[in-house]
Design an enzyme around this catalytic site. Structure first.
Site, mmCIF file in Angstrom:
data_model
loop_
_atom_site.group_PDB
_atom_site.id
_atom_site.type_symbol
_atom_site.label_atom_id
_atom_site.label_comp_id
_atom_site.label_asym_id
_atom_site.label_seq_id
_atom_site.Cartn_x
_atom_site.Cartn_y
_atom_site.Cartn_z
ATOM 1 N N HIS A 244 -11.348 -18.942 26.722
ATOM 2 C CA HIS A 244 -11.464 -17.175 26.750
ATOM 3 C C HIS A 244 -11.248 -17.016 25.249
ATOM 4 C CE1 HIS A 244 -12.103 -13.922 29.064
ATOM 5 N NE2 HIS A 244 -11.151 -13.370 28.249
ATOM 6 N N HIS B 18 -1.660 -10.006 28.737
ATOM 7 C CA HIS B 18 -1.473 -9.979 27.134
ATOM 8 C C HIS B 18 -0.657 -8.742 26.865
ATOM 9 C CE1 HIS B 18 -5.328 -8.281 28.183
ATOM 10 N NE2 HIS B 18 -5.295 -7.422 27.298
ATOM 11 N N ASP C 234 -2.379 0.719 21.860
ATOM 12 C CA ASP C 234 -2.708 1.339 23.080
ATOM 13 C C ASP C 234 -4.306 0.804 23.316
ATOM 14 O OD1 ASP C 234 -0.321 2.423 23.257
ATOM 15 O OD2 ASP C 234 -0.880 4.400 23.794
ATOM 16 N N TYR D 3 -16.048 -5.816 37.772
ATOM 17 C CA TYR D 3 -14.904 -6.443 37.203
ATOM 18 C C TYR D 3 -14.103 -7.400 37.970
ATOM 19 C CZ TYR D 3 -16.800 -2.592 34.344
ATOM 20 O OH TYR D 3 -17.592 -1.894 33.339
ATOM 21 N N HIS E 281 -0.206 -6.287 30.307
ATOM 22 C CA HIS E 281 -1.192 -6.265 31.264
ATOM 23 C C HIS E 281 -2.189 -7.596 31.413
ATOM 24 C CE1 HIS E 281 -3.441 -4.589 27.881
ATOM 25 N NE2 HIS E 281 -4.410 -5.118 28.425
HETATM 26 FE FE LIG Z 1 -6.221 -5.678 27.415
#
Ligand SMILES: [Fe+2]
Length: 389
Positions: free
Chosen positions: A260, A297, A303, A313, A335
């Site tokens: 990734h 992460h 933000d 998604y 998150h």
């Molecule tokens: Fe993110």
């Protein structure tokens, strides 16, 4: 913009006499950034660009207050549920902002009046529909997936062809391609995910006759309506490196790895203390043991605000996120994918699934984002707890 263009008629040398057919002089106007030490363009007007007849006060929009993100929470806002109204300038519902950038959403069919933002550049992402962007530099047609970058101080208006929805990013400064994509003289390098050929800018001048023409001007102090003696769309030619342009998100060539790749590979533009990233349809990470969706992460200095523009998604299945949604993942909160999403996508790959068709625009800000009234009016209150279900 890093490269030079010429549109319409300009004299052989800059700052020499350039005469109209009636023998009078065209009025030269230099639009220059950073105290004329950065990009600029020279525009040649039929009429004086300085001739104004009136300056009228304008009431500020009623719903423009920002609220701190407290108690600190990840947020989900549903722009799909926001009402249509106004135009592409006055209809902007404020979603989030700070001293560097403000983001809004607008759904409208109405043409805007002439507008000049003297606070900074704007990047208007057309989420759906078709619109003509008209300006002193000429016109540009824009449609779904286009980022339209409008330099500070450009007098322009938006003329939709039917219903248009847009995600609007207003900077307190300039929005440019990331420096690392450019040579030291400004040409896009081979590793960049897009290049000059992908950028569209006005091809011809736009002349509109008119007198006593109002222009809405946004400054740090608020809004003013200046009435110009002649229509500002009177430019017979311009040249330089400063002009509005469009870039379609589908022309962004994703950078893909076996495992990734982190968000900087998606970066499209940079602004003062923020970046804009494009998440585009692409092959999934192809290492045989890859985990082909994001890891949990914590973007400690940023933000992250993401506008889900199309596709689906898989990492967010079960969160309520859908096309039109906006998520805000603030610094101070870790998150990642929804519970079960990692196993689900690994199994999908095992079954032969090789691509993701997500399409999203992300704005990462280096200062905390406060929340706007439009966002708060369509908040999904349960989102923060979806990882713990
Ligand atoms: Fe993110």
């Amino acid at each position: 913009m890093p490269y030079y263009r010429v549109v319409g008629e300009v004299p052989r040398k800059r700052h020499v006499q350039f005469r109209r057919p009636d023998g009078g002089l065209y009025a030269e106007e230099l639009m220059g950034e950073e105290g004329f030490s950065s990009d600029s363009s020279l525009l040649y007007h039929r009429h004086l660009p300085t001739a104004i007849l009136k300056a009228e006060p304008v009431e500020p929009p009623a719903a423009s207050a920002l609220t701190p993100n407290l108690p600190l929470s990840p947020r989900h806002f549903r722009t799909q549920d926001l009402p249509a109204g106004g135009d592409l300038v006055t209809g902007r519902g404020l979603l989030a902002g700070n001293a560097d950038v403000r983001m809004s959403y607008v759904a409208t069919e109405a043409p805007s009046e002439l507008y000049r933002n003297s606070m900074g550049d704007e990047c208007v992402y057309i989420a759906s529909g078709r619109v003509v962007f008209e300006s002193t530099y000429g016109a540009l047609e824009a449609a779904e997936g286009d980022y339209v970058v409008v330099p500070t101080g450009t007098i322009h208006r938006w003329v939709p062809d039917g219903r248009v929805t847009a995600f609007v990013i207003e900077a307190a400064g300039h929005i440019r391609p990331p420096k690392r994509y450019l040579s030291k003289y400004g040409q896009f390098l081979e590793h960049a995910p897009y290049c000059e050929r992908d950028l569209r800018s006005p091809q011809e001048t736009l002349i509109v006759e008119g007198e006593e023409v109002p222009v809405l001007v946004r400054t740090r102090g608020g809004l003013t309506r200046l009435v110009y003696r002649n229509h500002p769309f009177d430019v017979v030619g311009w040249d330089g490196c400063l002009y509005p342009y469009a870039f379609n998100i589908n022309d962004f060539e994703p950078i893909v790895k076996g495992i990734h790749a982190p968000p900087p590979v998606h970066q499209t533009f940079e602004g003062p203390n923020f970046v804009i990233c494009s998440f585009c349809p692409r092959p999934l990470d192809f290492h045989p043991e890859a985990v082909p969706i994001p890891y949990n992460h914590h973007n400690v200095d940023s933000d992250e605000l993401m506008f889900y523009a199309g596709g689906d998604y898989s990492a967010r299945k079960g969160s309520g996120i859908d096309v039109g949604s906006i998520s805000l993942h603030p610094a101070g909160f870790t998150h990642g994918p929804q519970p079960g999403a990692v196993e689900a996508v690994i199994e999908a790959v095992r079954q032969g699934h090789t691509r993701t068709n997500e399409l999203a625009v992300m704005v990462d800000t280096f200062r905390p984002l406060d929340l706007g009234p439009a966002a708060l009016s369509v908040e999904d209150p349960g989102y923060a707890w979806t990882w713990a279900r």
